[in-house]
Write an enzyme that holds these catalytic residues in place. Sequence first.
Site: not given
Length: 507
Positions: A64, A67, A476
């Site tokens: 989780c 942790c 570009d």
Amino acid sequence: MAPAATKWSPQPRHLCNWLSANRPLYNRLRRSKSVKQPGSAAAETEPAQPDVERVLLDIQGMHCAACAVRVEKILSATDGVRKARVDLMTGQAVVECEPGRAAVEELTDAVRRGGYSARPVDQTAGLGGEMIRRERREATGWLRRLVVALALLVPLILVTHTRVLADPVLVWCQFALATPIQLYVGWPYLVGAWRRLRTGSANMDTLVALGTGTAFAAGLSGLMEARLGAVLSTIGGGMYFADAGMILTFITLGKYLEVKAKGRASEAIRRLLDLAPQEATVVRNGKPDRVPVAAVAVGQTILVRPGEKVPLDAEVLTGRSAVDESWLTGESLPVDKEPGDKILAGTINGPGALTARVVARAGQTALAQVIQLVRRAQESKPEVGRLADRIVAWFVPAVLALALATLLAWGALGGNWSLGLSCTIAVLVAACPCAMGLATPAAVLVGSGRGAEAGILIKEGHALEVAGRLTTVVLDKTGTVTLGRPRVVAVEPVDGVDPGELLGWAA
């Protein structure tokens, strides 16, 4: 043939293969005094920044967001570590250390003392392949537990709600069905909760183990009362067995779906890995030999047959051909190659055979750099993710306190300990902080993955947050936003020429 005018419409695909979303900002910084031009006196006299050693660790045992926060704190507190980032979605930690101050063994030992396990990952070899294989193993393991849970839960619910058996036999049957669910399906949560208890911390495993363990213990209490002849309905009887089984089954289903979501989010890396072949044809003493690409050294000669993918970055020695480099440049037209030209891993050779000298090992090719870029974007943590981590750090203790308050409120003040126990279990299980810690990493993974599929490489998760506030995008050239292949959308022949006949001539 009479002349004809054609029109074609560009199809969006590539913005730029190396898109930098913050280039306008960088250009402004270059013009300011904060960034010195290379070669200038200021740049030459400015002291060089110390190098940073980057270590990638594979973390096991995280279930989780709490942790991930704990492991990140453990690594950050290790001597010599400048910065540590732990990603719950990938199960990996990126540690930036001062060279020579933090050994890998020190990092793994620190993680192990915190109740988890860690091992270093070779960043130049696997390129995400090990992560993908681990996700498959995790998905297989959770699917196996889910199948067992469903196979036992269905009869457990049937015997619980149909009441076809007498009370003592019913509770014993419930016990026989619920025990394998509690021990086999719930084993990862029990082990995780025990490890957190040993280190004086708590996480999602703690909440699940407490919730399901309490329900199972209440079921055992009902079983003992059944043996003594008590009325089971006074405390809910074996209903607690079914509650524990349903909780574990649904949470395991969520874990399986979570692992599958990780796999889908890692699809971008998987597709990039598929671009390069796993073997190369090495020429030794004039004879071709197929070997794994990881075993090919710089300077060796490889043979690329017509139609094959180029396994490694190399310089053409003999032969002439045209190579499709569209995965990198977005241009559909093949590029002619002759001796002295460079060919890149993942590109597709055309009609001619080529022999080439390897200039970059596996893990150091241009393709490898692209994969690393995608991985680092997925590892990066935007501001909203850091905010979620700060909340999660206090979330689990707050839930435990709330669950205790719920039990005492219903039991001591309301006089209904059975209802208080049910409400306490609901608080413990419903408050698991999985979604809070997974939402942001999942969004970064999916966003960077989808961008890589479209030819857009995102350098960090923060760029996704900034992209939501963009008002102008400057490109570009036109070719970067087209499919790269013209498509005829209309035929306009001169007077006297039939359009169908003209198309027949063109075909």
